[in-house]
Scaffold this motif. Structure first.
Motif, PDB file in Angstrom:
ATOM      1  N   ASP A 169       0.991  -1.207   0.200  1.00 25.47           N
ATOM      2  CA  ASP A 169       0.074   0.021   0.016  1.00 25.47           C
ATOM      3  C   ASP A 169       0.837   1.269  -0.032  1.00 25.47           C
ATOM      4  O   ASP A 169       0.625   2.299  -0.762  1.00 25.47           O
ATOM      5  N   ILE A 170       1.805   1.190   0.800  1.00 25.31           N
ATOM      6  CA  ILE A 170       2.812   2.453   0.872  1.00 25.31           C
ATOM      7  C   ILE A 170       3.462   2.809  -0.563  1.00 25.31           C
ATOM      8  O   ILE A 170       3.618   3.739  -1.018  1.00 25.31           O
ATOM      9  N   LEU A 171       3.989   1.618  -1.247  1.00 23.33           N
ATOM     10  CA  LEU A 171       4.708   1.695  -2.362  1.00 23.33           C
ATOM     11  C   LEU A 171       3.629   2.272  -3.426  1.00 23.33           C
ATOM     12  O   LEU A 171       4.180   3.006  -4.333  1.00 23.33           O
ATOM     13  N   ASN A 172       2.408   1.861  -3.405  1.00 21.08           N
ATOM     14  CA  ASN A 172       1.661   2.255  -4.677  1.00 21.08           C
ATOM     15  C   ASN A 172       1.151   3.614  -4.203  1.00 21.08           C
ATOM     16  O   ASN A 172       0.939   4.547  -4.974  1.00 21.08           O
ATOM     17  N   GLN A 173       0.830   4.067  -2.838  1.00 25.10           N
ATOM     18  CA  GLN A 173       0.538   5.381  -2.495  1.00 25.10           C
ATOM     19  C   GLN A 173       1.522   6.341  -2.971  1.00 25.10           C
ATOM     20  O   GLN A 173       1.201   7.584  -3.576  1.00 25.10           O
ATOM     21  N   ASN A 174       3.010   5.838  -3.135  1.00 28.68           N
ATOM     22  CA  ASN A 174       4.034   6.710  -3.346  1.00 28.68           C
ATOM     23  C   ASN A 174       4.333   6.475  -4.977  1.00 28.68           C
ATOM     24  O   ASN A 174       5.110   7.183  -5.535  1.00 28.68           O
ATOM     25  N   GLN A 175       3.543   5.787  -5.621  1.00 27.13           N
ATOM     26  CA  GLN A 175       3.853   5.526  -7.248  1.00 27.13           C
ATOM     27  C   GLN A 175       5.064   5.033  -7.542  1.00 27.13           C
ATOM     28  O   GLN A 175       5.757   5.573  -8.400  1.00 27.13           O
ATOM     29  N   ILE A 176       5.629   4.184  -6.594  1.00 28.06           N
ATOM     30  CA  ILE A 176       6.957   3.578  -6.963  1.00 28.06           C
ATOM     31  C   ILE A 176       6.912   2.576  -8.080  1.00 28.06           C
ATOM     32  O   ILE A 176       6.035   1.970  -8.122  1.00 28.06           O
ATOM     33  N   ASN A 177       7.843   2.750  -8.882  1.00 30.95           N
ATOM     34  CA  ASN A 177       7.881   1.768 -10.216  1.00 30.95           C
ATOM     35  C   ASN A 177       8.000   0.569  -9.908  1.00 30.95           C
ATOM     36  O   ASN A 177       8.684  -0.013  -8.709  1.00 30.95           O
ATOM     37  N   LYS A 178       7.823  -0.613 -10.580  1.00 22.98           N
ATOM     38  CA  LYS A 178       7.846  -2.007 -10.655  1.00 22.98           C
ATOM     39  C   LYS A 178       9.415  -2.417  -9.993  1.00 22.98           C
ATOM     40  O   LYS A 178       9.423  -3.153  -9.047  1.00 22.98           O
ATOM     41  N   GLU A 179      10.202  -1.861 -10.874  1.00 21.01           N
ATOM     42  CA  GLU A 179      11.682  -2.310 -10.430  1.00 21.01           C
ATOM     43  C   GLU A 179      12.066  -1.871  -9.172  1.00 21.01           C
ATOM     44  O   GLU A 179      12.737  -2.765  -8.334  1.00 21.01           O
TER      45      GLU A 179
END
Length: 364
Positions: free
Chosen positions: A219-229
């Motif tokens: 959720d945190i990574l998605n919230q910050n729009q972190i790319n897949k790599e």
């Protein structure tokens, strides 16, 4: 913060000047910093002193003015080679740590120390930049009867610079410094240490990553729009970190101290994931709800791990620094946010200072 008074006209002091007595000695330190900051020179600075600092620290204005002058020097982009005198009373060691650690985080200071004792007869000070040189001398135990001498004469600066460089040749690195280009040996050190016995004490400015569950991390990574790599890299690191903590807990105690923030504090000082161990170059922030969830999972982690202990602070002494202590082995001081940098301290006296007191580090 008390401002260092910067002249409106170009700063000038006589070509050379003597300073006597404690008050004048403090002024000489500030005059050296002024001359260095206001000059056009970008030469490295070398500094050494075995003069006592406790009396100067008692002055109501000098420590703030000195810190401001040092901040200006570093902001100018100068690199400082600081030769520390670590054979000091414990109280002075604490004063020194409180002042220097935040400045180390700039990455512009190379810390050294002298292995050989300088003796207890004469005391010396030597500070040299491209614009000025400050030299001090006193008899041990009689600091206030000593003399400081400041010069901006080129021939004298050249002489003192050669002396400072010769002194630097005799000095040894006080710490191992890890930046992004040293990630491989840094990670090897962390991995090897998991098998080493000894209690750990961590002073953190953010919640520990090993208590972060995978769904909340997603959720945190998605919230910050972190790319897949990048997301995969972060997940792999946290999995590895969790395994390392589990291995340590299988044979020794870990105590982690961190602040518990109110909603108001959180809004003023947003918390980011502490990813300095992988030298990640972006700040990944929590929302308030995510922060509360991670805090809850951390408290639950303590309940189910016998060798894991939490010490909560209602106020944080710092927001960008974490200190990890492996009792009787080493201390690791890290800057959390980009650009990440880590200082590994093994010297017994420095390590002992960290193990025996929690210093009120102020953000630099």
């Amino acid at each position: 913060m008390i401002e260092l008074k910067v002249p409106t006209a170009p700063f000038q002091f006589p070509g050379s000047k003597n300073y006597f007595g404690l008050k004048e000695m403090m002024n000489s330190e500030l005059d050296f910093l002024k001359a260095t900051v206001l000059s056009k020179s970008q030469e490295d600075v070398i500094m050494y002193s075995d003069m006592p600092i406790e009396e100067m620290a008692k002055d109501s204005d000098f420590p703030k003015k000195w810190m401001f002058g040092m901040a200006c020097m570093l902001k100018k982009g100068l690199h400082l080679h600081q030769i520390h005198q670590i054979d000091r009373p414990f109280a002075e060691m604490m004063l020194g740590l409180e002042s220097w650690i935040p400045m180390y985080m700039t990455g512009q200071i190379s810390p050294y120390y002298l292995k050989e004792s300088t003796g207890q007869t004469f005391m010396h000070l030597l500070k040299v930049s491209g614009a000025a040189a400050l030299q001090g001398e006193a008899i041990y135990g009689h600091h206030t009867q000593g003399r400081y001498y400041l010069t901006k004469h080129k021939t004298e600066i050249s002489y003192y610079k050669e002396m400072a460089e010769l002194l630097l040749e005799k000095a040894s690195p006080l710490m191992e410094i890890f930046r992004g280009n040293a990630a491989i040996p840094y990670h090897a050190f962390l991995q090897a240490d998991t098998k080493t016995n000894g209690k750990r004490y961590h002073i953190l400015s953010a919640l520990p990553l090993h208590t972060l569950n995978s769904s909340l991390l997603e959720d945190i990574l998605n919230q910050n729009q972190i790319n897949k790599e990048d997301a995969q890299k972060i997940k792999a690191y946290i999995d590895k970190k969790s395994a390392q903590i589990q291995q340590i807990l299988s044979h020794d105690m870990i105590t982690e101290e961190f602040p518990i923030l109110s909603k108001e504090e959180f809004s003023r000082f947003p918390i980011a994931l502490p990813l300095s161990d992988i030298f990640y170059e972006k700040n990944i922030y929590y929302t308030w709800e995510m922060y509360k969830q991670h805090l809850e999972s951390t408290l639950n982690y303590e309940k189910i791990h016998q060798n894991y202990c939490i010490k909560q602070n209602q106020q944080s002494a710092f927001r960008n620094i974490q200190i990890r202590i492996h009792e009787k082995k080493w201390v690791l001081v890290s800057k959390n946010r980009t650009p990440a940098i880590h200082f590994l301290i093994r010297h017994p006296k420095m390590r002992n200072a960290f193990e025996n007191i929690i210093i009120p580090i102020v953000e630099f």
